[in-house]
Design a protein around this motif. Structure first.
Motif, PDB file in Angstrom:
ATOM      1  N   ILE A  60      50.336  36.093  38.600  1.00  0.00           N
ATOM      2  CA  ILE A  60      49.738  36.697  39.791  1.00  0.00           C
ATOM      3  C   ILE A  60      49.320  38.118  39.414  1.00  0.00           C
ATOM      4  O   ILE A  60      50.077  38.850  38.776  1.00  0.00           O
ATOM      5  N   ASP A  61      48.130  38.524  39.822  1.00  0.00           N
ATOM      6  CA  ASP A  61      47.593  39.850  39.518  1.00  0.00           C
ATOM      7  C   ASP A  61      48.456  40.928  40.180  1.00  0.00           C
ATOM      8  O   ASP A  61      48.758  40.846  41.371  1.00  0.00           O
ATOM      9  N   SER A  62      48.839  41.916  39.417  1.00  0.00           N
ATOM     10  CA  SER A  62      49.687  42.989  39.958  1.00  0.00           C
ATOM     11  C   SER A  62      48.926  43.892  40.940  1.00  0.00           C
ATOM     12  O   SER A  62      49.545  44.570  41.746  1.00  0.00           O
ATOM     13  N   ASN A  63      47.595  43.879  40.901  1.00  0.00           N
ATOM     14  CA  ASN A  63      46.795  44.705  41.807  1.00  0.00           C
ATOM     15  C   ASN A  63      46.281  43.948  43.020  1.00  0.00           C
ATOM     16  O   ASN A  63      45.736  44.551  43.938  1.00  0.00           O
ATOM     17  N   ASN A  64      46.408  42.630  43.010  1.00  0.00           N
ATOM     18  CA  ASN A  64      45.889  41.807  44.099  1.00  0.00           C
ATOM     19  C   ASN A  64      46.777  40.575  44.217  1.00  0.00           C
ATOM     20  O   ASN A  64      46.702  39.683  43.384  1.00  0.00           O
ATOM     21  N   ARG A  65      47.571  40.528  45.252  1.00  0.00           N
ATOM     22  CA  ARG A  65      48.509  39.407  45.390  1.00  0.00           C
ATOM     23  C   ARG A  65      47.816  38.077  45.646  1.00  0.00           C
ATOM     24  O   ARG A  65      48.445  37.033  45.654  1.00  0.00           O
ATOM     25  N   TRP A  66      46.498  38.092  45.835  1.00  0.00           N
ATOM     26  CA  TRP A  66      45.712  36.867  45.991  1.00  0.00           C
ATOM     27  C   TRP A  66      44.827  36.624  44.771  1.00  0.00           C
ATOM     28  O   TRP A  66      43.849  35.880  44.829  1.00  0.00           O
ATOM     29  N   GLY A  67      45.167  37.230  43.648  1.00  0.00           N
ATOM     30  CA  GLY A  67      44.446  37.013  42.405  1.00  0.00           C
ATOM     31  C   GLY A  67      45.404  36.499  41.345  1.00  0.00           C
ATOM     32  O   GLY A  67      46.601  36.771  41.387  1.00  0.00           O
ATOM     33  N   PHE A  68      44.884  35.754  40.384  1.00  0.00           N
ATOM     34  CA  PHE A  68      45.748  35.201  39.339  1.00  0.00           C
ATOM     35  C   PHE A  68      44.937  34.906  38.084  1.00  0.00           C
ATOM     36  O   PHE A  68      43.714  34.831  38.110  1.00  0.00           O
TER      37      PHE A  68
END
Length: 152
Positions: A109-117
């Protein structure tokens, strides 16, 4: 006299109880997140579109080479009218990803966007991935399983 008062009392109590069960129009009611589809973006380009359980894009799977990392994917959801909606912003809903064979690929999971991976290929093979919106102890949305192919 009691024969006339008891039915009247029952009637008043019944009216009172039914009026108490009505929703308070002043009380705040939380909107429920409802999605019928998802669009995955990679570098701001549409990568994969799924609507009402069907893959509707030219690409129907994730294709990777061994040791490659794909990402960061960002996503938008599609409502029941086919309109794009943002991911939910309330903190009790989260992105959840299931990869059937974690020996073939993993996700972060992207640390800057919890809806990105992102997805990283670990070894050559075929597995499947499912993208979900986790809400407490259940899934509010889930994609069908999507093939993930890792080649040399």
């Amino acid at each position: 006299m009691y024969q006339k008062i008891i039915p009247l009392l029952i009637f008043v109590v019944a009216i009172f109880l039914s009026s108490c069960s009505e929703d308070d129009p002043v009380e705040h009611h939380e909107e429920h997140f409802e999605a019928d589809g998802i669009i995955l973006y990679l570098d701001n380009e549409e990568y994969l579109r799924i609507y009402q359980g069907q893959i509707e894009s030219e690409r129907t799977s994730f294709e990777m080479t061994n040791s490659e990392t794909l990402g960061i994917f960002t996503l938008k959801f599609i409502d029941d009218h086919g309109d794009l909606i943002d991911p939910p912003d309330d903190l009790d809903k989260n992105l959840s990803i299931q990869i059937d064979d974690e020996g073939i690929a993993s996700y972060t999971i992207d640390s800057n966007n919890r809806w990105g991976f992102s997805i990283t290929a670990i070894s050559i093979g075929v597995t499947q991935i499912e993208i979900r919106v986790q809400h407490e102890d259940h899934f509010g949305f889930r994609t069908p399983k999507i093939d993930l192919n890792v080649s040399e």
